[in-house]
Each structure stands twice: as C-alpha cells, then as structure tokens.
Design a protein around this motif. Sequence first.
Motif, PDB file in Angstrom:
ATOM      1  N   UNK A   1      49.413 -24.220  10.256  1.00 17.88           N
ATOM      2  CA  UNK A   1      49.359 -26.057  10.531  1.00 17.88           C
ATOM      3  C   UNK A   1      47.591 -26.342   9.954  1.00 17.88           C
ATOM      4  N   UNK A   2      46.860 -25.183  10.884  1.00 19.42           N
ATOM      5  CA  UNK A   2      45.185 -25.756  10.668  1.00 19.42           C
ATOM      6  C   UNK A   2      45.007 -25.578   8.791  1.00 19.42           C
ATOM      7  N   UNK A   3      45.330 -24.689   8.653  1.00 16.42           N
ATOM      8  CA  UNK A   3      44.867 -23.794   7.427  1.00 16.42           C
ATOM      9  C   UNK A   3      44.973 -24.898   6.221  1.00 16.42           C
ATOM     10  N   UNK A   4      45.684 -26.338   6.537  1.00 19.47           N
ATOM     11  CA  UNK A   4      46.103 -26.943   5.558  1.00 19.47           C
ATOM     12  C   UNK A   4      45.101 -28.487   5.739  1.00 19.47           C
ATOM     13  N   UNK A   5      44.115 -28.395   6.802  1.00 22.22           N
ATOM     14  CA  UNK A   5      43.165 -29.353   7.106  1.00 22.22           C
ATOM     15  C   UNK A   5      41.936 -29.127   5.076  1.00 22.22           C
ATOM     16  N   UNK A   6      40.728 -29.723   5.417  1.00 22.32           N
ATOM     17  CA  UNK A   6      40.356 -29.475   4.049  1.00 22.32           C
ATOM     18  C   UNK A   6      38.891 -29.367   5.131  1.00 22.32           C
ATOM     19  N   UNK A   7      38.872 -27.928   4.481  1.00 21.88           N
ATOM     20  CA  UNK A   7      37.644 -26.489   4.129  1.00 21.88           C
ATOM     21  C   UNK A   7      36.162 -28.119   4.576  1.00 21.88           C
ATOM     22  N   UNK A   8      35.976 -27.560   5.887  1.00 20.13           N
ATOM     23  CA  UNK A   8      34.771 -28.380   6.720  1.00 20.13           C
ATOM     24  C   UNK A   8      35.117 -28.935   7.716  1.00 20.13           C
ATOM     25  N   UNK A   9      36.129 -29.670   7.807  1.00 19.09           N
ATOM     26  CA  UNK A   9      36.933 -31.011   8.733  1.00 19.09           C
ATOM     27  C   UNK A   9      37.470 -29.956  10.103  1.00 19.09           C
ATOM     28  N   UNK A  10      37.177 -31.131  11.221  1.00 20.34           N
ATOM     29  CA  UNK A  10      36.719 -30.111  12.191  1.00 20.34           C
ATOM     30  C   UNK A  10      38.047 -29.549  12.521  1.00 20.34           C
ATOM     31  N   UNK A  11      38.582 -29.139  13.545  1.00 19.86           N
ATOM     32  CA  UNK A  11      39.470 -27.800  13.588  1.00 19.86           C
ATOM     33  C   UNK A  11      40.091 -26.910  12.228  1.00 19.86           C
ATOM     34  N   UNK A  12      39.772 -27.024  11.960  1.00 17.49           N
ATOM     35  CA  UNK A  12      40.128 -26.340  10.248  1.00 17.49           C
ATOM     36  C   UNK A  12      39.910 -25.065  10.643  1.00 17.49           C
ATOM     37  N   UNK A  13      40.644 -23.964   9.509  1.00 18.95           N
ATOM     38  CA  UNK A  13      41.032 -22.567   9.368  1.00 18.95           C
ATOM     39  C   UNK A  13      41.083 -21.943   8.307  1.00 18.95           C
ATOM     40  N   UNK A  14      40.780 -20.858   7.943  1.00 13.23           N
ATOM     41  CA  UNK A  14      40.705 -20.972   6.745  1.00 13.23           C
ATOM     42  C   UNK A  14      42.581 -20.207   6.751  1.00 13.23           C
ATOM     43  N   UNK A  15      42.668 -21.298   5.036  1.00 16.17           N
ATOM     44  CA  UNK A  15      44.860 -20.824   5.057  1.00 16.17           C
ATOM     45  C   UNK A  15      45.177 -20.086   4.902  1.00 16.17           C
ATOM     46  N   UNK A  16      44.245 -18.416   4.845  1.00 17.02           N
ATOM     47  CA  UNK A  16      44.962 -17.670   4.125  1.00 17.02           C
ATOM     48  C   UNK A  16      45.243 -16.841   5.471  1.00 17.02           C
ATOM     49  N   UNK A  17      44.744 -17.751   6.965  1.00 16.91           N
ATOM     50  CA  UNK A  17      45.071 -16.598   8.000  1.00 16.91           C
ATOM     51  C   UNK A  17      46.535 -15.804   8.267  1.00 16.91           C
ATOM     52  N   UNK A  18      47.144 -17.374   7.917  1.00 18.43           N
ATOM     53  CA  UNK A  18      48.218 -16.835   8.388  1.00 18.43           C
ATOM     54  C   UNK A  18      49.584 -16.240   8.016  1.00 18.43           C
ATOM     55  N   UNK A  19      48.833 -16.269   6.327  1.00 22.66           N
ATOM     56  CA  UNK A  19      49.169 -15.522   5.264  1.00 22.66           C
ATOM     57  C   UNK A  19      49.233 -14.005   5.707  1.00 22.66           C
TER      58      UNK A  19
END
Length: 389
Positions: free
Chosen positions: A206-224
């Motif tokens: 869910x947090x990987x879908x946030x825009x990079x740099x946005x508060x609470x964002x995570x790297x989008x590849x982590x869940x994979x």
Amino acid sequence: MSKRLKPGKPRRHNPHIPQHIDQTRLPARVYFDHRGRGNWYVLYCDVAGKQKRQNIANIHTTLSELHRIMEERKGITRDTLRFVLGRFHESAQYKMLALKTRSDYDYCRDLVVEMPTRLGKPLGDVPLRHFKPALIQRLIDRIAGEGTPSKANHILRYLRRVFRWGINRGYCDTNPAQGVEAAKERQQRRLPDIDTMMTLVDFARERGKRVRGEKGACAPYLWIVMELAYLCRLRGIEIITLTDANATTQGILTNRRKGSRDNIVRWDTRLRAAWNAATQRRADIWRVKSRTAPSHPEERTLIVAADGEELRKSSLDTAWQRMIKLAIEEGVIPRELRFGLHDLKRRGITDTTGTRHDKQDASGHRSAAMLDVYDLSVPLVDSSGTERP
C-alpha cells in the motif's frame, strides 16, 4: 624557518645508476653520485636558506631500502600497525573488494589505530614486534566485554586478513590474529509469525503506491522482495540479482550463495503475481526513462532502482530499515515483533511441507546442520508406548 626547495623537473634516465635499481620507481628528491665508490644523497636547505647535501646510502642499497630511508626522514615508521594498515588500504587487493566490505574495513581500521593502550600511545603506533596472539586476544575480549561481540569479531577477521596480506608482501613476519578465539555472539534466529509477515507485506504494497518523497511512502519493490524471499527462500542479495534468465517454464531458477545448491521453485499464483509485478514495474520505469531493454535475458535485472539501474544491496537494506521503522511508528507491528528481511527465508524454510529431506532440497543447504539454523519447525511424532490390552 627553513626554505622549501622548488619542485624538481621530471627525472631523466641516468646511465650511472646501478642496474638493480628501477629508476622509474625511485623516491622523489633522491639522487645518485657515481663518483668515487658511488653514493645516494638528498638535498636540503638549512636554516639560513643555503642548499646542503647529505649522503644517505651507498651503491649497494636496494630500492626498497631507499624508500624506507625516505619514509623515515618524513617521519613515517614502517614497523607500526598504522603503516601496514595504510599500505593494505592503498593496495589493489583492497580496491577490488565490494563496496560494503571496504566500508566495513575502513570502520575497523579507524577503531583499531586510535584505540588507547597502556603505553600512552594509540594502538596504531605500536611496533609490529609487540603484536602477539595474547595481545590480540585481550583486544577482542575487551571489545566483546563492552557488549559488542559482533564488532569484536569484525575487527578480528579484519586483522587476520591484513596480517596475512602483510606476510605475503614482506611487511610483517607473523599473523598474531591467527588462532585467536572469536567472541561468542548471541544467535538471533527470529521467526516472524504469518500474520505479522502478511500485515507487513500489505503495508509495503500500500505504501509503495505513494509518490516517491511523499510522507509515509515506501520503496515500491519492497513487497515484491518480501514475497520472493519467503516463497523462494532467498537472501536479499539473491533476489536483487535475479534476471529474466532465472524465469523458466517450470518456475524460478534460484541463484543461491554461500555454497548452497540451486533449485527451481515451481510457479504458483502467488509467485507468478510477484514476478509479473516486478517485470511490469521495471517496464514502466524503463519506458519513462527512455531506456532500451537489453537483448540478453541475463542482463535484464528483475528488481531495478527508481532510475532503472540495478538495485544495490545497500539501497535495499536502507529501504527495508526505513519501512520497518515507519511500520513500528504507525503501530502496524509492535516493536518486539520486528524482524529482518533474511528472517523471511527462515519462515519460508520452516513452512515448507514434507520431511527434513524435502526441506533441505527446498532450501538448497548442503548439510543438515545448516538446515537446523533455518528450520524452526517442531516435528509432530507418535508416542513411544503401545496400547494396553
């Protein structure tokens, strides 16, 4: 204050210099006078600014001795630990090491050379002749006694490596770190429970879908990465080095490290979804960056960074720690249930169904002892008694 000499011109070939001397490797500001018996000399300026000459060696002196003499004149002592460590860090062998290894060695060197001693000087300035196994053992025991056994063992491995390098190149005669007992480290065999693991996977997705740099964002590849680590029982480095060549018709061909055997993990719905998500993300990044996909499958890395380049292990570690910290701060998982990326491999091996032989085949471990480190399942057995008549 003495007057400094001007920089000299490039050295020309001198036919009078002895044949055993490589003129291209002579120390700077060392000259040879062939008159008489032949002498090596240096020029310097006295306090009045007048140029003087001083003989430093005879015609039979070797090139290495000339370097030693000049280093001593500059205040550099060759027989100290600091000197040997400095030479190792300037060597080609050090420069060929991985970035993470070099960083670890730099950390160990900085700790060792400035460590205080009872001699009133830092350990780096202690002559090599004083280094014995007993001294190294006291050093390791002291660091471990401070509650940091892992740091003590890092330093011990580092010193073993440097002294071995020094012996092979004539800087020292013995390896005082050889045979020294390592500190006993606490074994952390964390096994994340299924609910915590899946909660964190969903959080990372869910947090990987946030825009990079946005508060609470995570790297989008982590869940994979988490899914592949669990389903294929892989280390982090083994995941980020997967390429399209590892995808076969039957499943994912692993690329295990540390002597483990490779195997093919059969496709299932969950594994295929993670793989497809990775390839789709990579394609989107390459399209935005106008990058052409390499023609050879082994050159198409599955997990890429935001710029489309190969993902570094250090970047993965940083992204993981940031995500774990965020999950704890937001109450997604309790602090006492935090775990590492590598622990997902242990969870995957433990959850593998079948006998111990089946688990060993799935994990790729070559010995049952290594399997015991990862398989924390409790066997279900029958009682030893028989029913009473």
